[in-house]
Motif scaffolding. Sequence first.
Motif, PDB file in Angstrom:
ATOM      1  N   PHE A  36       0.840  -1.201   0.000  1.00 13.14           N
ATOM      2  CA  PHE A  36       0.000   0.000   0.000  1.00 13.14           C
ATOM      3  C   PHE A  36       0.875   1.251   0.000  1.00 13.14           C
ATOM      4  O   PHE A  36       0.640   2.187  -0.763  1.00 13.14           O
ATOM      5  CB  PHE A  36      -0.920   0.033   1.221  1.00 13.14           C
ATOM      6  N   SER A  37       1.871   1.269   0.850  1.00 15.36           N
ATOM      7  CA  SER A  37       2.746   2.433   0.955  1.00 15.36           C
ATOM      8  C   SER A  37       3.431   2.722  -0.381  1.00 15.36           C
ATOM      9  O   SER A  37       3.436   3.860  -0.853  1.00 15.36           O
ATOM     10  CB  SER A  37       3.788   2.196   2.051  1.00 15.36           C
ATOM     11  N   GLU A  38       3.983   1.705  -1.000  1.00 16.96           N
ATOM     12  CA  GLU A  38       4.658   1.873  -2.294  1.00 16.96           C
ATOM     13  C   GLU A  38       3.698   2.346  -3.378  1.00 16.96           C
ATOM     14  O   GLU A  38       4.035   3.218  -4.186  1.00 16.96           O
ATOM     15  CB  GLU A  38       5.307   0.561  -2.712  1.00 16.96           C
ATOM     16  N   ARG A  39       2.506   1.789  -3.415  1.00 16.87           N
ATOM     17  CA  ARG A  39       1.543   2.132  -4.467  1.00 16.87           C
ATOM     18  C   ARG A  39       0.950   3.529  -4.254  1.00 16.87           C
ATOM     19  O   ARG A  39       0.640   4.224  -5.215  1.00 16.87           O
ATOM     20  CB  ARG A  39       0.443   1.074  -4.567  1.00 16.87           C
ATOM     21  N   LEU A  40       0.790   3.946  -3.002  1.00 18.62           N
ATOM     22  CA  LEU A  40       0.318   5.306  -2.744  1.00 18.62           C
ATOM     23  C   LEU A  40       1.341   6.325  -3.235  1.00 18.62           C
ATOM     24  O   LEU A  40       0.976   7.352  -3.809  1.00 18.62           O
ATOM     25  CB  LEU A  40       0.014   5.503  -1.260  1.00 18.62           C
ATOM     26  N   VAL A  41       2.609   6.030  -3.043  1.00 18.84           N
ATOM     27  CA  VAL A  41       3.661   6.903  -3.554  1.00 18.84           C
ATOM     28  C   VAL A  41       3.620   6.909  -5.083  1.00 18.84           C
ATOM     29  O   VAL A  41       3.677   7.968  -5.719  1.00 18.84           O
ATOM     30  CB  VAL A  41       5.051   6.471  -3.033  1.00 18.84           C
ATOM     31  N   ALA A  42       3.496   5.734  -5.690  1.00 14.27           N
ATOM     32  CA  ALA A  42       3.465   5.634  -7.155  1.00 14.27           C
ATOM     33  C   ALA A  42       2.294   6.401  -7.757  1.00 14.27           C
ATOM     34  O   ALA A  42       2.396   6.942  -8.857  1.00 14.27           O
ATOM     35  CB  ALA A  42       3.409   4.169  -7.577  1.00 14.27           C
ATOM     36  N   HIS A  43       1.167   6.462  -7.034  1.00 17.66           N
ATOM     37  CA  HIS A  43      -0.022   7.186  -7.497  1.00 17.66           C
ATOM     38  C   HIS A  43      -0.022   8.643  -7.027  1.00 17.66           C
ATOM     39  O   HIS A  43      -1.007   9.349  -7.213  1.00 17.66           O
ATOM     40  CB  HIS A  43      -1.299   6.487  -7.014  1.00 17.66           C
ATOM     41  N   ASN A  44       1.062   9.059  -6.376  1.00 17.39           N
ATOM     42  CA  ASN A  44       1.198  10.423  -5.861  1.00 17.39           C
ATOM     43  C   ASN A  44       0.064  10.798  -4.897  1.00 17.39           C
ATOM     44  O   ASN A  44      -0.466  11.900  -4.932  1.00 17.39           O
ATOM     45  CB  ASN A  44       1.302  11.442  -7.009  1.00 17.39           C
ATOM     46  N   LEU A  45      -0.301   9.849  -4.053  1.00 17.03           N
ATOM     47  CA  LEU A  45      -1.388  10.060  -3.093  1.00 17.03           C
ATOM     48  C   LEU A  45      -0.904  10.139  -1.647  1.00 17.03           C
ATOM     49  O   LEU A  45      -1.715  10.239  -0.734  1.00 17.03           O
ATOM     50  CB  LEU A  45      -2.419   8.928  -3.208  1.00 17.03           C
ATOM     51  N   PHE A  46       0.396  10.099  -1.433  1.00 18.03           N
ATOM     52  CA  PHE A  46       0.904  10.051  -0.063  1.00 18.03           C
ATOM     53  C   PHE A  46       0.517  11.269   0.764  1.00 18.03           C
ATOM     54  O   PHE A  46       0.461  11.201   1.977  1.00 18.03           O
ATOM     55  CB  PHE A  46       2.420   9.842  -0.042  1.00 18.03           C
ATOM     56  N   ASN A  47       0.201  12.413   0.137  1.00 18.33           N
ATOM     57  CA  ASN A  47      -0.236  13.599   0.877  1.00 18.33           C
ATOM     58  C   ASN A  47      -1.751  13.656   1.058  1.00 18.33           C
ATOM     59  O   ASN A  47      -2.255  14.538   1.743  1.00 18.33           O
ATOM     60  CB  ASN A  47       0.233  14.876   0.179  1.00 18.33           C
ATOM     61  N   LYS A  48      -2.491  12.744   0.434  1.00 14.23           N
ATOM     62  CA  LYS A  48      -3.954  12.742   0.524  1.00 14.23           C
ATOM     63  C   LYS A  48      -4.494  11.573   1.340  1.00 14.23           C
ATOM     64  O   LYS A  48      -5.675  11.526   1.650  1.00 14.23           O
ATOM     65  CB  LYS A  48      -4.562  12.676  -0.875  1.00 14.23           C
ATOM     66  N   VAL A  49      -3.615  10.625   1.645  1.00 12.91           N
ATOM     67  CA  VAL A  49      -4.047   9.400   2.312  1.00 12.91           C
ATOM     68  C   VAL A  49      -3.173   9.144   3.532  1.00 12.91           C
ATOM     69  O   VAL A  49      -1.945   9.207   3.452  1.00 12.91           O
ATOM     70  CB  VAL A  49      -3.959   8.198   1.344  1.00 12.91           C
ATOM     71  N   SER A  50      -3.825   8.836   4.645  1.00  4.86           N
ATOM     72  CA  SER A  50      -3.122   8.422   5.851  1.00  4.86           C
ATOM     73  C   SER A  50      -3.200   6.902   5.928  1.00  4.86           C
ATOM     74  O   SER A  50      -4.290   6.336   5.963  1.00  4.86           O
ATOM     75  CB  SER A  50      -3.768   9.057   7.077  1.00  4.86           C
ATOM     76  N   LEU A  51      -2.061   6.244   5.928  1.00  6.83           N
ATOM     77  CA  LEU A  51      -1.977   4.787   5.993  1.00  6.83           C
ATOM     78  C   LEU A  51      -1.525   4.389   7.382  1.00  6.83           C
ATOM     79  O   LEU A  51      -0.476   4.840   7.851  1.00  6.83           O
ATOM     80  CB  LEU A  51      -0.987   4.283   4.939  1.00  6.83           C
TER      81      LEU A  51
END
Length: 108
Positions: A36-51
């Motif tokens: 999940f962490s890797e894919r959120l970064v790949a989708h440029n969502l790391f600033n919109k999603v709290s994992l």
Amino acid sequence: MAKPEYHIFVCAQQRPDGHPRGSCGAKGAGNLLQHFSERLVAHNLFNKVSLVATGCLGPCRAGANVLVYPGGVLYMDIKPEDVDSIISQHLVAGDPWADKIAPDEVWQ
């Protein structure tokens, strides 16, 4: 960090082998969290999603479990290959991914 639009809780509960409830940790939750962490970064969502890794979310037999807020959508039996579908359909398109949503009966 800006206020997240989504919160993803990945059950990382680890119980001993043979425990009657089992655990999401025994069903690959550690790898799932990393994916999940890797894919959120790949989708440029790391600033919109709290994992967040959590303890038990409840329906252990349905694990590995992932809970997404807002909406309280529980996904069950999640594998790393399911992560992109959750991201693209739920987080990007805004429609929960129906294929792995836990039915109400899983809570009984």
